[in-house]
Scaffold this motif. Structure first.
Motif, PDB file in Angstrom:
ATOM      1  N   PHE A  90       0.828  -1.199   0.000  1.00 21.85           N
ATOM      2  CA  PHE A  90       0.000   0.000   0.000  1.00 21.85           C
ATOM      3  C   PHE A  90       0.868   1.257   0.000  1.00 21.85           C
ATOM      4  O   PHE A  90       0.544   2.253  -0.646  1.00 21.85           O
ATOM      5  N   LYS A  91       2.013   1.202   0.715  1.00 25.32           N
ATOM      6  CA  LYS A  91       2.927   2.346   0.717  1.00 25.32           C
ATOM      7  C   LYS A  91       3.464   2.616  -0.683  1.00 25.32           C
ATOM      8  O   LYS A  91       3.569   3.759  -1.126  1.00 25.32           O
ATOM      9  N   GLU A  92       3.789   1.545  -1.394  1.00 22.18           N
ATOM     10  CA  GLU A  92       4.280   1.698  -2.765  1.00 22.18           C
ATOM     11  C   GLU A  92       3.180   2.254  -3.665  1.00 22.18           C
ATOM     12  O   GLU A  92       3.433   3.082  -4.551  1.00 22.18           O
ATOM     13  N   TYR A  93       1.955   1.814  -3.413  1.00 28.97           N
ATOM     14  CA  TYR A  93       0.804   2.335  -4.156  1.00 28.97           C
ATOM     15  C   TYR A  93       0.661   3.838  -3.916  1.00 28.97           C
ATOM     16  O   TYR A  93       0.479   4.620  -4.856  1.00 28.97           O
ATOM     17  N   CYS A 343     -15.294 -13.562   0.095  1.00 28.65           N
ATOM     18  CA  CYS A 343     -14.472 -13.553   1.308  1.00 28.65           C
ATOM     19  C   CYS A 343     -13.186 -14.359   1.104  1.00 28.65           C
ATOM     20  O   CYS A 343     -12.125 -13.984   1.609  1.00 28.65           O
ATOM     21  N   PHE A 344     -13.269 -15.434   0.336  1.00 29.71           N
ATOM     22  CA  PHE A 344     -12.101 -16.271   0.086  1.00 29.71           C
ATOM     23  C   PHE A 344     -11.433 -15.938  -1.242  1.00 29.71           C
ATOM     24  O   PHE A 344     -10.648 -16.706  -1.778  1.00 29.71           O
ATOM     25  N   HIS A 385      -2.478  -4.834 -10.485  1.00 33.42           N
ATOM     26  CA  HIS A 385      -2.514  -3.636  -9.649  1.00 33.42           C
ATOM     27  C   HIS A 385      -3.832  -3.580  -8.879  1.00 33.42           C
ATOM     28  O   HIS A 385      -4.910  -3.608  -9.475  1.00 33.42           O
ATOM     29  N   LEU A 386      -3.748  -3.463  -7.561  1.00 31.81           N
ATOM     30  CA  LEU A 386      -4.943  -3.296  -6.745  1.00 31.81           C
ATOM     31  C   LEU A 386      -5.318  -1.821  -6.688  1.00 31.81           C
ATOM     32  O   LEU A 386      -4.463  -0.942  -6.724  1.00 31.81           O
ATOM     33  N   ILE A 392      -6.950  -1.290   0.995  1.00 33.74           N
ATOM     34  CA  ILE A 392      -7.517  -1.129   2.338  1.00 33.74           C
ATOM     35  C   ILE A 392      -8.150  -2.435   2.804  1.00 33.74           C
ATOM     36  O   ILE A 392      -7.994  -2.853   3.957  1.00 33.74           O
ATOM     37  N   GLU A 393      -8.866  -3.099   1.898  1.00 37.38           N
ATOM     38  CA  GLU A 393      -9.481  -4.383   2.235  1.00 37.38           C
ATOM     39  C   GLU A 393      -8.413  -5.418   2.574  1.00 37.38           C
ATOM     40  O   GLU A 393      -8.568  -6.199   3.518  1.00 37.38           O
ATOM     41  N   ARG A 394      -7.328  -5.412   1.835  1.00 34.09           N
ATOM     42  CA  ARG A 394      -6.232  -6.347   2.112  1.00 34.09           C
ATOM     43  C   ARG A 394      -5.661  -6.086   3.512  1.00 34.09           C
ATOM     44  O   ARG A 394      -5.393  -7.024   4.270  1.00 34.09           O
ATOM     45  N   PHE A 395      -5.501  -4.809   3.854  1.00 31.87           N
ATOM     46  CA  PHE A 395      -4.981  -4.460   5.174  1.00 31.87           C
ATOM     47  C   PHE A 395      -5.916  -4.963   6.279  1.00 31.87           C
ATOM     48  O   PHE A 395      -5.467  -5.537   7.277  1.00 31.87           O
ATOM     49  N   LYS A 396      -7.206  -4.759   6.121  1.00 34.38           N
ATOM     50  CA  LYS A 396      -8.183  -5.193   7.130  1.00 34.38           C
ATOM     51  C   LYS A 396      -8.162  -6.703   7.313  1.00 34.38           C
ATOM     52  O   LYS A 396      -8.341  -7.203   8.420  1.00 34.38           O
ATOM     53  N   GLU A 397      -7.935  -7.430   6.223  1.00 34.40           N
ATOM     54  CA  GLU A 397      -7.955  -8.886   6.304  1.00 34.40           C
ATOM     55  C   GLU A 397      -6.734  -9.447   7.027  1.00 34.40           C
ATOM     56  O   GLU A 397      -6.674 -10.637   7.316  1.00 34.40           O
TER      57      GLU A 397
END
Length: 454
Positions: A90-93, A343-344, A385-386, A392-397
């Protein structure tokens, strides 16, 4: 209703409206492929920004060539800027996005000469477009008055179509404005990213409107009262506006095709696409299993909550919110299966049978439980590319007790070890407040026991 709509469109004056949205425009190519397959040939095509470019491609009539073009595009094919081939955090994004806009704003828009060359290559013959029987129009934003302006082909001087296509797609300040006869123009989507009111000027009998959620200063009114209208869009992210990635492009084209084919009732599903017969059989099997569960013929640990009417209502309300439409008796089996798939991280990239979809679910559940919910996250993530929301969703998971997937696996473990002290804690403190992961865990438990099948 949608099937009847497509049948009526074939014998009427139909207008196709293509919204703006940069790299998300590949979705519109998939819609075009489906419309060709369904025998729908619009008499009017209007678009803004990338929708205008796609509209010009459609008038040339070669969907295979258009798809090939889209699958070859990368960021430097549009702007003079070196986009990274991959973004791994996310930082690179954030750094990439920040660096892009700093350079764009500092130079009052990046040079879009690469886009001009792309138009020259794939839309080389203006006369071919002008000789097509289809009415074609595009919108631009006047850079001096900030008003939207509409141009049909007859309003555009000969040999200047390329300039107006560039103007419609000039996403200032990311891109330079396009100057035509002394007037600076910019992206047509600023005032209205879906110019269906332009199409209405030509008095169509039906509208097909493709919304790819492009940028705009104003929200879009999704009600068209004067003629029957069908909106084609997707609940899935189509990526960021300016991050072109071949795998994302391919998925977006597939999504455009599948969403259109579902509306024509060739397939079923909301988030995913299923064979119709397969879904009908699953519906019957699901409710047969649910009856056995409620009557005690299937013994499942931690089922007390399922028998409470208030909790059942909470489940339905939560599922409806997450599914983004009302969950009813007819749609509950589909909603559970699709939400579990999302979810998966199963991609909506093909037509599934319920059996193949559920097998993929169980495979992912087994891998995650064997290796750990967080360690396998990248393996479940798409290799493209996300978007910001996806990061954000990846971070929450990755956060325990916030990650739905983590909670599902925790509840599944508790079901398989009903006498464990942790199970008692989960029953008391987690299940009452986490109806979604609990419901998905029950569904997966039943799948693992092979009580739900086609």
């Amino acid at each position: 209703m949608s099937k009847d709509f497509f049948n009526q469109v074939k014998n009427s004056k139909c207008a196709l409206v293509l919204g703006g949205g940069g790299a998300r425009g590949s979705f519109e190519i998939g819609v075009w492929k489906a419309l060709n397959e369904l025998g729908v040939q619009p008499e009017i095509i209007v678009g803004t920004s990338v929708g205008a470019l796609n509209g010009a491609l459609m008038l040339q009539g070669n969907v295979e060539e258009a798809e090939k073009m889209w699958k070859e595009i990368e960021g430097n094919n549009i702007l003079e800027y070196e986009f990274p081939l991959s973004i791994n955090s996310f930082k690179e994004y954030q750094r990439t996005l920040g660096g892009f806009f700093i350079k764009a704003i500092g130079s009052k828009g990046l040079n879009s000469e690469p886009l001009k060359q792309l138009i020259n290559q794939y839309i080389p013959d203006e006369q071919q477009i002008r000789s097509a029987p289809t009415i074609f129009g595009l919108s631009v934003t006047n850079g001096e008055t900030n008003d939207i302006e509409y141009f049909f082909l007859e309003d555009i001087p000969e040999n200047h179509l390329e300039d107006f296509l560039m103007a419609s797609a000039s996403l200032y300040p990311a891109m330079q404005k396009t100057v035509i006869n002394g007037t600076a123009y910019m992206d047509g989507g600023y005032r209205n990213r879906i110019p269906y009111d332009m199409a209405l000027q030509k008095n169509p009998d039906h509208l097909i409107i493709v919304d790819i959620n492009g940028p705009g200063l104003f929200s879009v009114n999704h009600s068209v009262d004067t003629v029957p209208a069908l909106w084609i869009n997707t609940e899935w992210s189509l990526g960021d506006l300016l991050f072109f990635h071949k795998k994302r492009t391919s998925l977006n084209i597939t999504l455009g095709y599948l969403e259109t084919m579902k509306l024509s009732e060739h397939y079923k599903g909301f988030l995913y696409t299923f064979q119709t017969d397969s879904l009908s059989l699953f519906h019957q099997s699901f409710y047969g299993t649910l009856r056995k569960l409620i009557t005690g013929r299937i013994l499942l640990p931690l089922t007390d909550w399922l028998l409470k009417e208030d909790y059942q209502l909470t489940i339905i309300s939560d599922l409806s919110k997450r599914w983004k439409q009302e969950v009813t008796k007819d749609t509950l089996p589909l909603a559970l299966m699709e939400l579990a798939g999302k979810c998966f991280r199963i991609l909506p990239e093909k037509v599934y049978t319920t059996e193949s979809f559920q097998s993929e679910l169980l495979l992912r559940e087994e891998k995650l439980r064997a290796k750990g919910s967080f360690e396998l996250f990248e393996e479940l993530s798409p290799d493209f590319h996300l978007s910001g929301s996806e990061w954000i969703e990846r971070f929450k998971e990755k956060i325990p007790f916030i990650s739905n997937r983590h909670m599902i696996l925790l509840i599944l473990d508790a079901m398989e070890h009903p006498d464990n002290e942790l199970t008692k804690m989960i029953a008391k403190w987690i299940i009452p407040f986490k109806p979604f992961p609990y419901t998905i865990a029950v569904y997966l438990w039943l799948l693992k026991k092979k009580t739900v099948k086609n």
